[in-house]
Design an enzyme around this catalytic site. Structure first.
Site, PDB file in Angstrom:
ATOM      1  CG  ASP A   1      29.190  -7.745  32.365  1.00  0.00           C
ATOM      2  OD1 ASP A   1      30.074  -6.835  31.882  1.00  0.00           O
ATOM      3  OD2 ASP A   1      28.036  -7.741  31.263  1.00  0.00           O
TER       4      ASP A   1
ATOM      5  CD1 TRP B   1      35.804  -4.680  27.890  1.00  0.00           C
ATOM      6  CD2 TRP B   1      34.098  -4.082  29.352  1.00  0.00           C
ATOM      7  NE1 TRP B   1      35.014  -3.458  27.419  1.00  0.00           N
ATOM      8  CE2 TRP B   1      34.082  -3.265  28.248  1.00  0.00           C
ATOM      9  CE3 TRP B   1      33.156  -3.826  30.412  1.00  0.00           C
ATOM     10  CZ2 TRP B   1      33.181  -2.335  28.097  1.00  0.00           C
ATOM     11  CZ3 TRP B   1      32.050  -2.892  30.361  1.00  0.00           C
ATOM     12  CH2 TRP B   1      32.003  -2.138  29.106  1.00  0.00           C
TER      13      TRP B   1
ATOM     14  CE  LYS C   1      30.572  -7.301  22.382  1.00  0.00           C
ATOM     15  NZ  LYS C   1      30.247  -6.050  23.513  1.00  0.00           N
TER      16      LYS C   1
END
Lengths: 423, 424
Positions: free
Chosen positions: B235, B154, B271
């Protein structure tokens, strides 16, 4: 082992292939247990409690029923006004529930409706700076987050610049200019002017209204002189506006210092907060470079938190954008400011009646906003807590928002005792 | 008002002087920042007037009609919360209840580490905030350390550790040839890194590739990281969203915990609970003992204070309301499974469509990869063609957000992809 690995694994094994797993003895778990669980952060020591937020934690732990929390600047829990604010919030939230709004990411700069109403609140909807689109607005994480974004921007583009803050101010460790005069428990205006005449091209942090922690604001004439010096020295004024509406009860009055500077065509930075009124934002004001600066602010925000929280911004936009709710909110703020004024009066009356020494306590009436600088030193403040269970910050600051009229006499007793009997 | 007349009088005296003095602005040297590669895609999409436009850019879930979703469990939680709780500042470490529930999700309901209070944990500003807080913490206590970041990752990971002034290195992860994991090179990089380096790992549903190590591969990675004394920082932005089962998606973490790693972890509810804009997450660091956990937590709080003082309350309240209520939690698990299933279904559909069109290329990777994203293998030039000719928006690294694919647009998308790749 490395060689074994190369031999056994086809380059580029896919995730589902088992070709990557090597069944060799050296992967037995037993040998790993011998490795000691030593943390990389072994040397980390306990951070000191935050001088402000730590007070609330100490207050919570206290079991004495007389305890008073005059530490953090938040509103007294059982007050009528807080209930009204909650009602306001419930109305706004019900509006949101009805609309069934989604929870998608805001853009990095935040909710557009929120940014718009907040700019108008500060500058006045008819202000030319808004009409001329000279204001770059970015929603931040309340006042703190906004200040932090500004600090990051200054650091990146003005790495050598000085930032001058009032002494005392809300715990930022930069260069100081004189502000508080303990002798008068008022503004050291001469000292302040002398200090901000220092190196040109610095950032001067100013509190828009209701200075934290002292409650001491410059008069309109003094603001004019401050603006003169800042212009002469080509400084950039950086306003922290955490109490608009809360100081005098009038949103417009409380914005007058910022508007003064804006009217003079000065470039300035402003961090605003809705915490006390509640909710939040950040804003900057300049000419022509608006979009450029805004893009850089976004770039700083992205690796901090990506984009700001949506809920509070929607509440603000709904309240300020709905005439009926806005009027209710304004009335509410007038009432809150009025309550604080009453509390100041009661405290002053109690102190004057009980204190036989003849000390002049009228500075309490001259100060404005949520906080009062009592003039108590650290030892005296400690006495307030240890003997009287009154929680406040060590610099002698009390939050009047946490004080009810009924407790004023008790507080007066505590202050008198601490002031006279402790050095 | 006296104030206003005072101002107008002064202004008329000063206006000519002002004009001269304020010619030079403070911010002349400020250049426009480059557009964020991900969020910039959505901006471009919104500006496009074409009725056929498709957004497979940003990783936010959409239903089969392409609409954002607010989960039923969230709506119910909000109904219960509305106007009831006050808005006082949370403690600096955030909502205690929310953090407790969040740790259980990652470490296990009956985790010994939770019982023994060995986890230093604070509420964070979603995953971004958790990573940033950790990066700052790493810098403060290991100023000379470096962070190893997978290639690709990311994009904001690079921004985060850069702004925290931590030296960055990269390690091999994605193999462009197979569109899978470059396991051998990954292991080499772990071995070759100086002992005691920090490694950033995606716990599940790697972003942007969708390529995850297998369970066995995770075990080997864990072993090697331990052998080198590296610090594993996970993460985990997609727990529940990858396979549909949060317990399964936490597998990598559980492997590392079993192997005795004292790891760090960023969790996000953006999410899996659809709380994107609420900014709710958690940073945790597993310590040797309770005393150390208390010290570490205090330092994390101290880092947060000058960033935002204390975290937002609303989202945290939603999380703790849902996870603290058996019925709501059950509903949430069902809805998460539903979201993951829809994505898996779209992967199958996209791949089948492409195969039916007679594409000369292999599209197996679409169904091999997992989570929200598919690393299609498209080149930047091909992506540009998709945008310019077909109004299909995605990031230029060829990452397709499967969440933006619907039964309504999958055929169109497959056709467009086929068109731009058939002569490859």
């Amino acid at each position: 082992m490395h060689e074994k690995l190369k031999g056994k694994v086809k380059l580029g094994s896919t995730t589902n292939s088992t070709a990557g797993f090597i069944k060799t003895k050296s992967f037995g778990r037993v040998s790993m247990v011998a490795a000691v669980n030593v943390s990389r952060f072994e040397g980390v020591t306990m951070a000191p409690p935050d001088p402000i937020l730590g007070v609330s934690e100490a207050f919570k732990a206290d079991t004495d029923e007389k305890k008073l929390n005059l530490g953090v600047g938040a509103y007294e829990p059982k007050s009528y006004s807080l209930m009204c604010l909650m009602l306001l919030r419930r109305l706004a939230e019900n509006l949101m529930l009805e609309r069934g709004e989604n929870k998608e990411y805001l853009p990095i700069e935040g909710l557009a409706a929120f940014n718009k109403v907040t700019a108008e609140l500060l500058f006045g909807a008819d202000n030319s700076v808004l009409k001329e689109q000279r204001v770059a607005t970015v929603q931040g994480l309340s006042g703190t987050g906004s200040l932090r974004l500004a600090a990051a921007l200054i650091e990146r583009y003005f790495p050598g610049a000085k930032v001058l803050i009032s002494s005392p101010t809300w715990e930022f460790p930069w260069s100081e200019y004189r502000y508080y005069d303990p002798k008068t428990v008022g503004l050291d205006f001469e000292g302040m002017i002398a200090d901000i005449k220092a190196p040109g091209g610095s950032f001067i942090l100013l509190h828009g209204c209701a200075h934290n922690p002292t409650g001491i604001d410059p008069t309109p004439e003094q603001w004019e002189k401050i603006a003169d010096v800042i212009q002469e020295k080509n400084h950039i004024p950086f306003f922290d506006v955490a109490y608009q509406g809360f100081a005098s009860g009038s949103l417009d009055n409380d914005a007058s210092s910022v508007r003064l500077f804006a009217t003079r065509g000065m470039e300035l930075l402003v961090a605003q907060s809705y915490s006390k009124k509640p909710w939040s934002l950040c804003r900057k004001d300049w000419s022509n470079e608006c979009c450029l600066v805004k893009s850089q602010l976004k770039r700083l925000a992205r690796p901090m938190y990506s984009n700001p929280p949506v809920h509070g911004a929607r509440i603000v936009a709904n309240v300020v954008g709905n005439p009926a709710l806005f009027d209710e909110w304004k009335a509410e703020m007038e009432m809150m400011a009025g309550r604080i004024k009453n509390v100041r009066q009661k405290l002053f009356d109690s102190l004057s009646a009980k204190d036989k020494s003849g000390k002049d306590w009228s500075f309490i009436l001259r100060q404005i906003g949520m906080f009062s600088f009592t003039g108590l030193n650290k030892a005296q403040s400690d006495n307030m807590t240890n003997k009287w269970h009154v929680y406040m910050t060590k610099d002698g600051r009390i939050s009047l928002a946490g004080l009810s009229l009924a407790k004023c006499e008790y507080l007066a007793d505590a202050i008198i005792d601490s002031y006279h009997n402790v050095s | 008002m006296a104030m206003r007349s005072l101002i107008s009088e002064r202004v008329s005296c000063r206006s000519s002087v002002l004009g001269a003095r304020w010619m030079s602005s403070w911010w002349r040297n400020v250049e426009p920042a480059p557009k964020d590669p991900i969020l910039g895609v959505t901006e471009a999409f919104l500006a496009d007037p074409s009725p056929d436009k498709v957004n497979v850019g940003v990783g936010a879930y959409r239903d089969d009609n392409g609409k954002p979703v607010v989960l039923e469990c969230v709506r119910e939680a909000e109904r219960r919360i509305a106007g009831t709780a006050n808005m006082e500042y949370l403690p600096m470490g955030g909502s205690v209840k929310m953090v407790e529930e969040t740790l259980k999700l990652a470490y296990g309901d009956n985790s010994e580490f939770i019982k023994d209070k060995r986890i230093a944990a604070v509420q964070s500003l979603s995953g971004t905030g958790a990573c940033r807080l950790f990066a700052d913490f790493q810098k403060r206590f290991h100023p000379d350390s470096q962070i190893y970041i997978p290639v690709p990752t990311w994009s904001n990971h690079h921004n985060i550790w850069r702004d925290a002034h931590v030296t960055q290195r990269t390690f091999h992860y994605y193999h462009p040839g197979t569109k899978g994991l470059d396991f051998a090179a990954l292991m080499d990089d772990i071995k070759n890194a100086p002992n005691g380096s920090f490694f950033l790992l995606h716990a599940c549903a790697h972003n942007p590739t969708g390529v995850d190590p297998s369970e066995e591969q995770w075990k080997e990675i864990s072993y090697q990281i331990k052998a080198k004394g590296h610090f594993p920082f996970f993460d985990m932005a997609y727990q529940g969203f990858a396979s549909g089962d949060p317990e399964r998606d936490a597998k990598a973490i559980r492997i590392f915990l079993k192997d005795g790693h004292l790891l760090g972890l960023a969790q996000s509810y953006a999410k899996n609970m659809g709380l994107y804009g609420q900014r709710v997450g958690c940073l945790s660091v597993l310590c040797e003992d309770e005393k150390q956990a208390v010290a570490v937590k205090s330092q994390l709080q101290q880092l947060a204070r000058p960033m935002y003082s204390n975290p937002p309350v609303h989202g945290a309240l939603i999380v703790s309301t849902i996870l603290g209520d058996a019925e709501l939690k059950k509903l949430w698990l069902k809805e998460v499974q539903g979201m993951a299933d829809r994505i898996i279904g779209m992967r199958t559909a996209l791949r089948e469509n492409l195969e039916e069109l007679g594409s000369p290329l292999s599209w197996k990777h679409i169904t091999n990869q997992i989570g929200m994203f598919c690393y299609s293998g498209l080149t930047p030039e091909q992506v540009d063609r998709l945008t310019n000719e077909y109004h299909i928006y995605m990031t230029r690294n060829g990452r397709i957000s499967m969440a933006g694919v619907t039964t309504g647009n999958v055929g169109f998308l497959a056709n467009a992809v086929h068109e731009v790749t058939k002569s490859t």
